[in-house]
Motif scaffolding. Structure first.
Motif, PDB file in Angstrom:
ATOM      1  N   GLU A 199       0.811  -1.221   0.000  1.00  0.00           N
ATOM      2  CA  GLU A 199       0.000   0.000   0.000  1.00  0.00           C
ATOM      3  C   GLU A 199       0.845   1.271   0.000  1.00  0.00           C
ATOM      4  OE1 GLU A 199      -3.613  -1.732   2.844  1.00  0.00           O
ATOM      5  OE2 GLU A 199      -1.899  -0.669   3.706  1.00  0.00           O
ATOM      6  N   ALA A 200       2.098   1.170   0.388  1.00  0.00           N
ATOM      7  CA  ALA A 200       2.918   2.350   0.676  1.00  0.00           C
ATOM      8  C   ALA A 200       3.108   3.251  -0.540  1.00  0.00           C
ATOM      9  CB  ALA A 200       4.278   1.919   1.205  1.00  0.00           C
ATOM     10  N   THR A 201       3.061   4.552  -0.276  1.00  0.00           N
ATOM     11  CA  THR A 201       3.471   5.538  -1.276  1.00  0.00           C
ATOM     12  C   THR A 201       4.896   6.002  -1.013  1.00  0.00           C
ATOM     13  OG1 THR A 201       2.470   7.283   0.096  1.00  0.00           O
ATOM     14  CG2 THR A 201       1.129   6.364  -1.697  1.00  0.00           C
ATOM     15  N   LEU A 202       5.411   5.731   0.197  1.00  0.00           N
ATOM     16  CA  LEU A 202       6.772   6.123   0.556  1.00  0.00           C
ATOM     17  C   LEU A 202       7.392   5.078   1.465  1.00  0.00           C
ATOM     18  CD1 LEU A 202       9.046   8.242   0.505  1.00  0.00           C
ATOM     19  CD2 LEU A 202       7.964   9.340   2.469  1.00  0.00           C
ATOM     20  N   THR A 203       8.588   4.636   1.105  1.00  0.00           N
ATOM     21  CA  THR A 203       9.341   3.680   1.913  1.00  0.00           C
ATOM     22  C   THR A 203      10.557   4.371   2.496  1.00  0.00           C
ATOM     23  OG1 THR A 203       8.665   1.782   0.573  1.00  0.00           O
ATOM     24  CG2 THR A 203      10.677   1.524   1.863  1.00  0.00           C
ATOM     25  N   VAL A 204      10.792   4.148   3.793  1.00  0.00           N
ATOM     26  CA  VAL A 204      12.002   4.630   4.454  1.00  0.00           C
ATOM     27  C   VAL A 204      12.921   3.430   4.645  1.00  0.00           C
ATOM     28  CG1 VAL A 204      12.996   5.709   6.500  1.00  0.00           C
ATOM     29  CG2 VAL A 204      10.755   6.454   5.657  1.00  0.00           C
ATOM     30  N   ARG A 205      14.111   3.515   4.073  1.00  0.00           N
ATOM     31  CA  ARG A 205      15.070   2.403   4.118  1.00  0.00           C
ATOM     32  C   ARG A 205      16.336   2.830   4.855  1.00  0.00           C
ATOM     33  NH1 ARG A 205      16.412   0.064  -1.613  1.00  0.00           N
ATOM     34  NH2 ARG A 205      14.393  -0.928  -1.220  1.00  0.00           N
ATOM     35  N   VAL A 206      16.697   2.067   5.894  1.00  0.00           N
ATOM     36  CA  VAL A 206      17.984   2.256   6.564  1.00  0.00           C
ATOM     37  C   VAL A 206      18.946   1.259   5.922  1.00  0.00           C
ATOM     38  CG1 VAL A 206      19.257   2.186   8.735  1.00  0.00           C
ATOM     39  CG2 VAL A 206      16.864   2.959   8.712  1.00  0.00           C
ATOM     40  N   PRO A 207      19.870   1.731   5.067  1.00  0.00           N
ATOM     41  CA  PRO A 207      20.685   0.798   4.293  1.00  0.00           C
ATOM     42  C   PRO A 207      21.748   0.104   5.129  1.00  0.00           C
ATOM     43  CG  PRO A 207      21.403   3.027   3.874  1.00  0.00           C
ATOM     44  CD  PRO A 207      20.179   3.134   4.744  1.00  0.00           C
TER      45      PRO A 207
END
Length: 319
Positions: free
Chosen positions: A255-263
């Protein structure tokens, strides 16, 4: 800043992490958010300091994250209802009274593919540069010593720079096939604003919190070489941030429009900083990952049939 090992330990155990910083962490269990104060230590020989903290702040959960712990301290802390525990050397993880991982004596530490990350970062720099790079230039770009670059290239030399277009395209094809860094942890958010505005808001929030945040994926590609109207946002962050502050709500990955990724890969930050120094012009107020990582993001996403990855690849080769 939140220790990189903490998100990794939770994700490995299947625990969803919501947010965290240098002082606290929020994770989700059975649909409820649990907030715990962080206590970070290399070794916990005695329970005294933690138990004193628990007594000073009754009702507040404490999450002890350490590499090793004595048997005495482990038993005393696990007897406390408000203490969580993660032990790196054994893999043990206990949250809110529930054991997610039992101790495994002699468990090797989490193996990071640092050499592979550094090698690919050096190759990204070689593809993107338009001038001749010495070993010390590459070392500065990827955040390692010149000796590390020298050792890296003993048996497998890096390409001569500047590369020809044909050589650049050949190496770029190889790099684009590498899966994008899935991150130590990701959180997913939904909002009604245009995706570019969501990414812009996230980067502004990061600046306010002094948490480095870079645009990746479709928005980064749109900043670098416009072709596709972004439909999903992706940002790389040094630590998780709570995006509900500007109207986003938690969502599933679908569903997400924005993903926050901690690489997991620390070279994401060093090559992005190098790219900002050498790029031709500033096209946007949105700071992006380097173009090759943006291409990896596009290549690893859904194929929309519009040729966006090829368009970005051609721009990298010919620019």
């Amino acid at each position: 800043m939140l220790s990189a090992s903490i998100p990794a330990r939770l994700v490995d155990a299947g625990v969803r992490m919501v947010t965290g910083d240098a002082h606290s962490i929020t994770y989700r269990i059975d649909g409820r958010a649990v907030v715990a104060d962080l206590v970070l230590a290399e070794r916990v020989p005695s329970p005294a300091a933690v138990l004193s903290r628990v007594r000073r702040h009754p009702g507040r959960r404490v999450f002890v994250v350490c590499e090793t712990i004595s048997d005495e301290a482990r038993s005393a802390l696990l007897a406390q209802a408000d203490v969580d525990l993660s032990v790196g050397s054994t893999g043990e993880l206990v949250l809110s009274g529930r054991t997610y991982r039992t101790p495994t004596p002699g468990r090797p530490p989490r193996a990071a593919s640092e050499r592979s990350w550094r090698r690919r970062a050096a190759e990204r720099v070689c593809v993107l540069t338009r001038g001749h790079l010495r070993q010390r230039d590459i070392a500065a770009a990827i955040g390692v010593s010149q000796q590390a670059v020298s050792k890296m290239t003993e048996k497998d030399p890096l390409p001569d720079t500047p590369m020809t277009e044909a050589a650049r395209r050949e190496l770029l094809v190889k790099l684009a096939l590498v899966p994008a860094d899935s991150g130590l942890v990701e959180t997913y958010w939904y909002g009604m604003d245009p995706v570019v505005e969501q990414v812009r808001s996230a980067t502004r929030l990061g600046a306010e919190l002094t948490v480095p945040i870079l645009a990746g994926g479709e928005v980064a590609a749109d900043v670098l070489r416009p072709w596709r109207v972004p439909t999903r946002g992706l940002v790389y962050a040094k630590e998780l941030v709570d995006l509900s502050e500007f109207g986003l709500v938690e969502a599933t990955a679908e569903e997400a429009t924005l993903t926050v990724r901690v690489p997991a890969d620390p070279t994401v930050w060093t090559t992005a900083a190098w790219w900002r120094r050498i790029r031709d012009t500033q096209r946007s107020d949105i700071i992006t990952v380097d173009p090759v990582i943006a291409l990896q993001d596009l290549s690893g996403g859904a194929d929309l049939g519009d040729g966006a990855p090829q368009h970005l690849s051609d721009w990298i080769v010919h620019r």
